[in-house]
Design an enzyme around this catalytic site. Structure first.
Site, PDB file in Angstrom:
ATOM      1  N   GLY A  27       0.790  -1.222   0.000  1.00  0.00           N
ATOM      2  CA  GLY A  27       0.000   0.000   0.000  1.00  0.00           C
ATOM      3  C   GLY A  27       0.822   1.272   0.000  1.00  0.00           C
ATOM      4  O   GLY A  27       0.480   2.243  -0.686  1.00  0.00           O
ATOM      5  N   ASN A  78      -8.320   3.572   8.466  1.00  0.00           N
ATOM      6  CA  ASN A  78      -7.656   2.419   9.066  1.00  0.00           C
ATOM      7  C   ASN A  78      -7.761   2.369  10.586  1.00  0.00           C
ATOM      8  O   ASN A  78      -7.594   1.313  11.185  1.00  0.00           O
ATOM      9  CB  ASN A  78      -6.181   2.392   8.661  1.00  0.00           C
ATOM     10  CG  ASN A  78      -5.462   3.687   8.967  1.00  0.00           C
ATOM     11  OD1 ASN A  78      -5.852   4.749   8.481  1.00  0.00           O
ATOM     12  ND2 ASN A  78      -4.407   3.621   9.761  1.00  0.00           N
ATOM     13  N   GLN A 120      -7.531  -0.605   3.573  1.00  0.00           N
ATOM     14  CA  GLN A 120      -8.376  -1.219   4.594  1.00  0.00           C
ATOM     15  C   GLN A 120      -9.687  -1.743   4.036  1.00  0.00           C
ATOM     16  O   GLN A 120     -10.319  -2.600   4.650  1.00  0.00           O
ATOM     17  CB  GLN A 120      -8.674  -0.204   5.702  1.00  0.00           C
ATOM     18  CG  GLN A 120      -7.497   0.081   6.619  1.00  0.00           C
ATOM     19  CD  GLN A 120      -7.065  -1.118   7.437  1.00  0.00           C
ATOM     20  OE1 GLN A 120      -7.865  -1.983   7.774  1.00  0.00           O
ATOM     21  NE2 GLN A 120      -5.787  -1.181   7.752  1.00  0.00           N
ATOM     22  N   SER A 137      -3.304  -3.569  -0.541  1.00  0.00           N
ATOM     23  CA  SER A 137      -2.213  -4.371   0.012  1.00  0.00           C
ATOM     24  C   SER A 137      -2.734  -5.738   0.414  1.00  0.00           C
ATOM     25  O   SER A 137      -3.804  -5.849   1.022  1.00  0.00           O
ATOM     26  CB  SER A 137      -1.597  -3.664   1.217  1.00  0.00           C
ATOM     27  OG  SER A 137      -0.429  -4.325   1.657  1.00  0.00           O
ATOM     28  N   HIS A 173      -1.723  -8.075   2.618  1.00  0.00           N
ATOM     29  CA  HIS A 173      -1.689  -8.627   3.974  1.00  0.00           C
ATOM     30  C   HIS A 173      -2.853  -8.168   4.848  1.00  0.00           C
ATOM     31  O   HIS A 173      -2.982  -8.600   5.993  1.00  0.00           O
ATOM     32  CB  HIS A 173      -0.356  -8.313   4.657  1.00  0.00           C
ATOM     33  CG  HIS A 173      -0.183  -6.894   5.093  1.00  0.00           C
ATOM     34  ND1 HIS A 173      -0.266  -6.516   6.416  1.00  0.00           N
ATOM     35  CD2 HIS A 173       0.073  -5.765   4.398  1.00  0.00           C
ATOM     36  CE1 HIS A 173      -0.057  -5.212   6.517  1.00  0.00           C
ATOM     37  NE2 HIS A 173       0.145  -4.734   5.308  1.00  0.00           N
ATOM     38  N   THR A 226      12.405  -7.351 -10.585  1.00  0.00           N
ATOM     39  CA  THR A 226      11.959  -8.723 -10.806  1.00  0.00           C
ATOM     40  C   THR A 226      10.683  -8.996 -10.021  1.00  0.00           C
ATOM     41  O   THR A 226      10.604  -8.728  -8.825  1.00  0.00           O
ATOM     42  CB  THR A 226      13.056  -9.714 -10.371  1.00  0.00           C
ATOM     43  OG1 THR A 226      14.236  -9.455 -11.132  1.00  0.00           O
ATOM     44  CG2 THR A 226      12.622 -11.151 -10.590  1.00  0.00           C
ATOM     45  N   CYS A 280       1.539   1.549  11.819  1.00  0.00           N
ATOM     46  CA  CYS A 280       2.646   2.331  11.289  1.00  0.00           C
ATOM     47  C   CYS A 280       3.078   3.440  12.236  1.00  0.00           C
ATOM     48  O   CYS A 280       4.148   4.011  12.086  1.00  0.00           O
ATOM     49  CB  CYS A 280       2.255   2.944   9.937  1.00  0.00           C
ATOM     50  SG  CYS A 280       1.795   1.711   8.725  1.00  0.00           S
TER      51      CYS A 280
END
Length: 392
Positions: free
Chosen positions: A71, A157, A191, A211, A213, A249, A337
């Site tokens: 994210g 969030n 979120q 994102s 996860h 990559t 965060c």
């Protein structure tokens, strides 16, 4: 003793299905997707299949999905890329450029805005109401002749408030039709993706971040949706991966796991929302009715189905977290965060809470595996702990 994980907004456990989708590309199918021989082409095929799966979950075309590291990278790319896209025209007119956002965005947005301010861009940080809602009328009233981007998160969030993205998008499209001024519209959906229904056409967004996860996928992978008629400059320079716009990559195992997690999350969304909302509301009701003075933070109705954020005046959130940890209950006081920060939540402060009340707030975020019995244990424990802290 059983663990009670109540911090799913910070991260979620990797699902077995996502891990199974990843395993071939962590072992035998290890080819580099940029090579022309068969192992590499099988890896390339896995990426493109994943791109189609992700695109289908938000009503996008596969060519509009770009895989990133998560994210924060997607948010940075959206904002910095929008500025780079607009800069030639702004420079020609002698204008600094202007972004509209709000005061409760994730730090990936706020700190990128501060970076752009150092480059000369001017940013309007909109106020929110006491429930964390952004007013679409305030967005439109803030538009200037050099506004090139509006960035408003889909859902907050910390407090779970779902923002009026569709209304803002419709207003921006109407503004474009009436004035000819094209303003890109970005939403941080980290979120929200996999937790509420999202369709980029219905929302009228040009850019969307996500994102893996946050929905039982692996860490270290996300996507940025870029509407097909927008030429956003690349953010990471190097090779020709991601159609020349995001070098490096490709993380094939993570991309495959993300796609499988998204497929499951979005495929089961209707049933999961009903169940999570029931469990969420049960926990909210117990906390508000059984703990004197407890107050819900965020919008009661327009809210993510898994989010509970409650203020317990006269307590300290950090102390509560440490005591909950001793009871195998794992929660948070806000964004992961910002953990370790001595400052109270910028989200709660923007919503009008005092510093003391902001520091006395906890975020409890459930999952589809959280039961009513789990929340009863959490509620009983909090009743005991809040009473003890207040006596002290």
């Amino acid at each position: 003793m059983k663990n009670y994980y109540m911090d799913n907004a910070a991260t979620t456990p990797l699902s077995k299905e996502a891990l199974e989708a990843m395993m071939p590309y962590l072992t035998d199918e290890f080819g580099n997707a940029s090579t022309i021989y068969m192992p590499g082409q099988r890896a390339k095929s896995a990426i493109e299949n994943s791109r189609r799966t992700i695109a289908s979950t938000i009503g996008a075309k596969p060519s509009e999905i770009y895989f990133t590291s998560g994210g924060s990278e997607s948010d940075n790319w959206a904002l910095v890329g929008a500025f780079e896209h607009a800069r030639p025209a702004l420079r020609e007119k002698g204008l600094p450029g202007h972004i509209i956002t709000d005061k409760i965005e994730h730090h990936a947005i706020l700190n990128t805005c501060r970076y752009l301010e150092a480059q000369g861009v001017e940013v309007t940080y909109l106020d929110v109401d006491a429930y964390g809602n952004v007013d679409p009328a305030a967005v439109m009233a803030s538009i200037r002749k050099d506004t090139f981007l509006v960035s408003i998160m889909t859902a907050n969030n910390e407090v779970g408030t779902v923002e009026p993205i569709k209304e803002i998008g419709e207003a921006l499209r109407k503004h474009e039709t009436e004035t000819g001024q094209k303003i890109l519209f970005h939403t941080d959906a980290v979120q929200a993706f996999g937790h509420i229904e999202l369709d980029v056409s219905e929302l009228n967004v040009d850019l969307m971040s996500s994102s893996a996860h946050k929905l039982n996928g692996p860490k270290g992978v996300g996507f940025l949706y870029i509407r097909r008629d927008i030429t956003l400059p690349g953010f990471i320079h190097g090779g020709a991966q991601e159609r020349g716009r995001r070098a490096g990559t490709e993380n094939v195992p993570a991309i495959a796991g993300f796609a499988r997690a998204a497929e499951i999350a979005c495929g089961s969304l209707g049933i999961r929302k009903i169940r999570e909302t029931e469990v969420r509301d049960h926990l909210i009701e117990r906390l508000l009715t059984e703990i004197p003075g407890a107050r819900l933070n965020g919008d009661r109705a327009s809210r993510l189905p898994n989010n509970v954020n409650v203020c317990f005046p006269g307590t300290d959130g950090e102390t509560l977290l440490l005591l909950l940890n001793e009871r195998q209950i794992y929660a948070s006081a806000g964004s992961a965060c910002a953990s370790g920060s001595l400052e109270p939540s910028h989200v709660l402060m923007a919503m009008g809470l005092s510093k003391d009340d902001a520091r006395a707030s906890l975020r409890l975020t459930i999952s589809h595996d959280t039961s009513i019995e789990d929340t009863d244990y959490v509620a009983d424990t909090l009743k005991e702990l809040v009473t003890r802290i207040k006596k002290i």
